[in-house]
Design an enzyme around this catalytic site. Structure first.
Site, PDB file in Angstrom:
ATOM      1  N   SER A 117     -31.490 -56.840  15.430  1.00 46.86           N
ATOM      2  CA  SER A 117     -30.485 -56.497  16.437  1.00 46.86           C
ATOM      3  C   SER A 117     -30.290 -57.640  17.425  1.00 46.86           C
ATOM      4  O   SER A 117     -31.232 -58.399  17.710  1.00 46.86           O
ATOM      5  CB  SER A 117     -30.978 -55.261  17.203  1.00 46.86           C
ATOM      6  OG  SER A 117     -30.243 -55.086  18.382  1.00 46.86           O
ATOM      7  N   TYR A 141     -37.101 -51.331  22.756  1.00 45.33           N
ATOM      8  CA  TYR A 141     -36.428 -51.352  21.447  1.00 45.33           C
ATOM      9  C   TYR A 141     -36.268 -52.784  20.944  1.00 45.33           C
ATOM     10  O   TYR A 141     -36.694 -53.131  19.839  1.00 45.33           O
ATOM     11  CB  TYR A 141     -35.061 -50.651  21.560  1.00 45.33           C
ATOM     12  CG  TYR A 141     -34.146 -50.926  20.388  1.00 45.33           C
ATOM     13  CD1 TYR A 141     -34.488 -50.504  19.100  1.00 45.33           C
ATOM     14  CD2 TYR A 141     -32.940 -51.625  20.559  1.00 45.33           C
ATOM     15  CE1 TYR A 141     -33.649 -50.776  18.019  1.00 45.33           C
ATOM     16  CE2 TYR A 141     -32.109 -51.889  19.495  1.00 45.33           C
ATOM     17  CZ  TYR A 141     -32.471 -51.464  18.220  1.00 45.33           C
ATOM     18  OH  TYR A 141     -31.642 -51.734  17.145  1.00 45.33           O
ATOM     19  N   LYS A 145     -38.062 -54.954  17.677  1.00 50.89           N
ATOM     20  CA  LYS A 145     -37.313 -55.695  16.643  1.00 50.89           C
ATOM     21  C   LYS A 145     -37.847 -57.130  16.580  1.00 50.89           C
ATOM     22  O   LYS A 145     -38.045 -57.685  15.505  1.00 50.89           O
ATOM     23  CB  LYS A 145     -35.818 -55.703  16.972  1.00 50.89           C
ATOM     24  CG  LYS A 145     -35.151 -54.354  16.787  1.00 50.89           C
ATOM     25  CD  LYS A 145     -35.025 -54.056  15.307  1.00 50.89           C
ATOM     26  CE  LYS A 145     -34.452 -52.697  15.023  1.00 50.89           C
ATOM     27  NZ  LYS A 145     -34.503 -52.308  13.628  1.00 50.89           N
TER      28      LYS A 145
HETATM   29  N1  NAD Z   1     -25.768 -49.106  14.756  1.00 46.18           N
HETATM   30  C1  NAD Z   1     -25.826 -50.237  15.449  1.00 46.18           C
HETATM   31  O1  NAD Z   1     -24.896 -50.586  16.238  1.00 46.18           O
HETATM   32  C2  NAD Z   1     -27.009 -51.176  15.285  1.00 46.18           C
HETATM   33  C3  NAD Z   1     -26.997 -52.390  15.991  1.00 46.18           C
HETATM   34  C4  NAD Z   1     -28.080 -53.253  15.833  1.00 46.18           C
HETATM   35  C5  NAD Z   1     -29.129 -52.928  14.977  1.00 46.18           C
HETATM   36  N2  NAD Z   1     -29.121 -51.739  14.329  1.00 46.18           N
HETATM   37  C6  NAD Z   1     -30.261 -51.436  13.440  1.00 46.18           C
HETATM   38  O2  NAD Z   1     -29.751 -51.002  12.194  1.00 46.18           O
HETATM   39  C7  NAD Z   1     -30.606 -50.037  11.608  1.00 46.18           C
HETATM   40  C8  NAD Z   1     -29.814 -48.801  11.266  1.00 46.18           C
HETATM   41  O3  NAD Z   1     -29.202 -48.285  12.456  1.00 46.18           O
HETATM   42  P1  NAD Z   1     -28.300 -46.991  12.408  1.00 46.18           P
HETATM   43  O4  NAD Z   1     -27.312 -47.090  13.492  1.00 46.18           O
HETATM   44  O5  NAD Z   1     -27.856 -46.744  11.015  1.00 46.18           O
HETATM   45  O6  NAD Z   1     -29.381 -45.890  12.818  1.00 46.18           O
HETATM   46  P2  NAD Z   1     -29.613 -44.444  12.199  1.00 46.18           P
HETATM   47  O7  NAD Z   1     -30.496 -43.738  13.172  1.00 46.18           O
HETATM   48  O8  NAD Z   1     -28.328 -43.815  11.824  1.00 46.18           O
HETATM   49  O9  NAD Z   1     -30.416 -44.765  10.873  1.00 46.18           O
HETATM   50  C9  NAD Z   1     -31.798 -45.021  10.847  1.00 46.18           C
HETATM   51  C10 NAD Z   1     -32.378 -44.257   9.660  1.00 46.18           C
HETATM   52  O10 NAD Z   1     -33.780 -44.527   9.557  1.00 46.18           O
HETATM   53  C11 NAD Z   1     -34.478 -43.308   9.341  1.00 46.18           C
HETATM   54  N3  NAD Z   1     -35.851 -43.525   9.829  1.00 46.18           N
HETATM   55  C12 NAD Z   1     -36.256 -43.759  11.113  1.00 46.18           C
HETATM   56  N4  NAD Z   1     -37.581 -43.979  11.146  1.00 46.18           N
HETATM   57  C13 NAD Z   1     -38.031 -43.906   9.864  1.00 46.18           C
HETATM   58  C14 NAD Z   1     -39.294 -44.068   9.237  1.00 46.18           C
HETATM   59  N5  NAD Z   1     -40.403 -44.356   9.933  1.00 46.18           N
HETATM   60  N6  NAD Z   1     -39.384 -43.943   7.881  1.00 46.18           N
HETATM   61  C15 NAD Z   1     -38.270 -43.657   7.148  1.00 46.18           C
HETATM   62  N7  NAD Z   1     -37.055 -43.486   7.688  1.00 46.18           N
HETATM   63  C16 NAD Z   1     -36.934 -43.610   9.024  1.00 46.18           C
HETATM   64  C17 NAD Z   1     -33.667 -42.275  10.080  1.00 46.18           C
HETATM   65  O11 NAD Z   1     -33.894 -40.951   9.619  1.00 46.18           O
HETATM   66  C18 NAD Z   1     -32.246 -42.741   9.803  1.00 46.18           C
HETATM   67  O12 NAD Z   1     -31.738 -42.191   8.619  1.00 46.18           O
HETATM   68  C19 NAD Z   1     -31.725 -49.793  12.617  1.00 46.18           C
HETATM   69  O13 NAD Z   1     -32.831 -50.590  12.248  1.00 46.18           O
HETATM   70  C20 NAD Z   1     -31.136 -50.291  13.925  1.00 46.18           C
HETATM   71  O14 NAD Z   1     -32.144 -50.734  14.797  1.00 46.18           O
HETATM   72  C21 NAD Z   1     -28.089 -50.853  14.448  1.00 46.18           C
END
Ligand code: NAD
Length: 327
Positions: A117, A141, A145
């Site tokens: 991120s 958070y 990361k």
């Molecule tokens: N959405 C954004 O704008 C954004 C921006 C920067 C980084 N990210 C990163 O992208 C990734 C996905 O984000 P997202 O928005 O899809 O989030 P999200 O919460 O929709 O998806 C995360 C998924 O991981 C699963 N999960 C969490 N902990 C777990 C574990 N210990 N074991 C197995 N599954 C687990 C959750 O059930 C969920 O399905 C994350 O790592 C997040 O930090 C997202």
């Protein structure tokens, strides 16, 4: 390629699973469903309910499915929650991730792509942000990361792993099948869609930033463009030297909150109800990616970069799923 997608039932993961399947890869999803949705995983993709920190499950499925590469999207990703519960974020984003890396080492899996991120940069000194900018996260958070990136770099060096860390900026939009269904919802575009639907004004956090219109500037990247980049990064891990490569994934353009609201006004033909509130603590005035390295390394460029595409696709998905996945 046989790929394990952790967090494949989440927002970013599910759209990436779609893209990998479309490209002919064999995908297995491991997800604890703590924030994800079983229905986001397409039929025909093997789904395993469990945590990436569970060494027994991970070991079994890496061997049974003869996994060749991992896309690690699973994480907790709410900044405010991370401030309230730093130990949870440490456990889920760092300790569980390290257990996954140990399992990969045992099974001889050496290709890895990580969902990182822009939060690793904290308050940037310079915009656009390049990958060599100092990593000084300002919340737990972002720190988890950064710390997982350190663990990944160590694992890559120790086990001759070829790893890519993708530092996403603000992800937006939807595919036809999958979109954003979070509770609580903290992202700007789904929040404004909620305001349009309910008529209840949303809050713009601060209009006194040192930006052209006073509201915070962010870089929005379409979730389907991100999925293309994931595929390219997974393919890249077949050929590069062992080690960790860091790439920013953003559109390279910044839009202020007011510009996003104006684009939404144009999509809906009426103003998005909103009020202006105080700044949120720790929100930088501007976060914009330099995406030059990602363009070069992945042969990738964002193809769905307009706000109208992002807002329009997110709205279309929401219209088809008025109560989210569980409706
Ligand atoms: N959405 C954004 O704008 C954004 C921006 C920067 C980084 N990210 C990163 O992208 C990734 C996905 O984000 P997202 O928005 O899809 O989030 P999200 O919460 O929709 O998806 C995360 C998924 O991981 C699963 N999960 C969490 N902990 C777990 C574990 N210990 N074991 C197995 N599954 C687990 C959750 O059930 C969920 O399905 C994350 O790592 C997040 O930090 C997202």
């Amino acid at each position: 390629m046989r790929v394990l997608v952790t967090g494949g039932a989440g927002y970013v993961g599910s759209v990436s699973v779609e893209r990998l399947v479309e490209a002919g890869h064999e995908v297995t999803v491991l997800d604890s469903l703590v924030t994800g949705h079983r229905r986001a995983v397409p039929a025909g993709v093997e789904f395993v309910a469990g945590s990436v920190g569970d060494r027994a499950i991970v070991g079994l499925l890496l061997r049974r499915r003869a996994i060749e590469a991992v896309l690690h999207c699973a994480a907790r990703s709410l900044v405010a929650e991370s401030v309230r519960e730093p130990a949870l974020y440490e456990r889920e984003n760092v300790v569980a991730g390290e257990a996954l890396l140990a399992g990969l080492g045992d099974a001889g899996v050496r290709r890895f792509v990580f969902s990182s991120s822009a939060a690793v940069y904290g308050m940037p000194q310079q915009v656009p942000i390049t990958e060599d900018a100092p990593l000084r996260p300002i919340n737990p958070y972002g720190d988890t990361k950064r710390r997982f990136e350190v663990a990944l770099e160590r694992a890559a060096a120790g086990a001759a792993m070829r790893a890519v860390t993708l530092r996403y900026f603000n992800v937006a939009g939807a595919s036809a099948a999958n979109g954003e269904d979070h509770d609580p919802e903290t992202h700007l575009i789904p929040t404004l869609l909620g305001a349009v639907e309910s008529g209840q004004p949303m809050t713009v956090f601060g209009d006194d930033y040192p930006t052209p219109d006073g509201t915070a500037v962010r870089d929005y990247v379409h979730v389907a463009d991100l999925a293309d980049a994931h595929l390219a990064a997974l393919e890249l891990t077949a050929g590069v030297d062992p080690g960790l490569l860091a790439l920013n994934l953003g559109s390279g353009s910044g839009f202020s909150v007011r510009e996003v609201l104006s684009a939404a006004d144009a999509v809906f033909g009426r103003p998005v109800p909103h009020v202006v509130g105080p700044r949120r603590e720790g929100d930088p005035p501007a976060l914009v990616a330099s995406n030059q390295l990602a363009r070069e390394a992945l042969g990738w460029s964002p193809r769905r970069g307009t706000l109208v595409e992002m807002i329009g696709s997110a709205w279309a998905w929401r219209q088809r799923h008025p109560s989210g996945y569980e409706g």
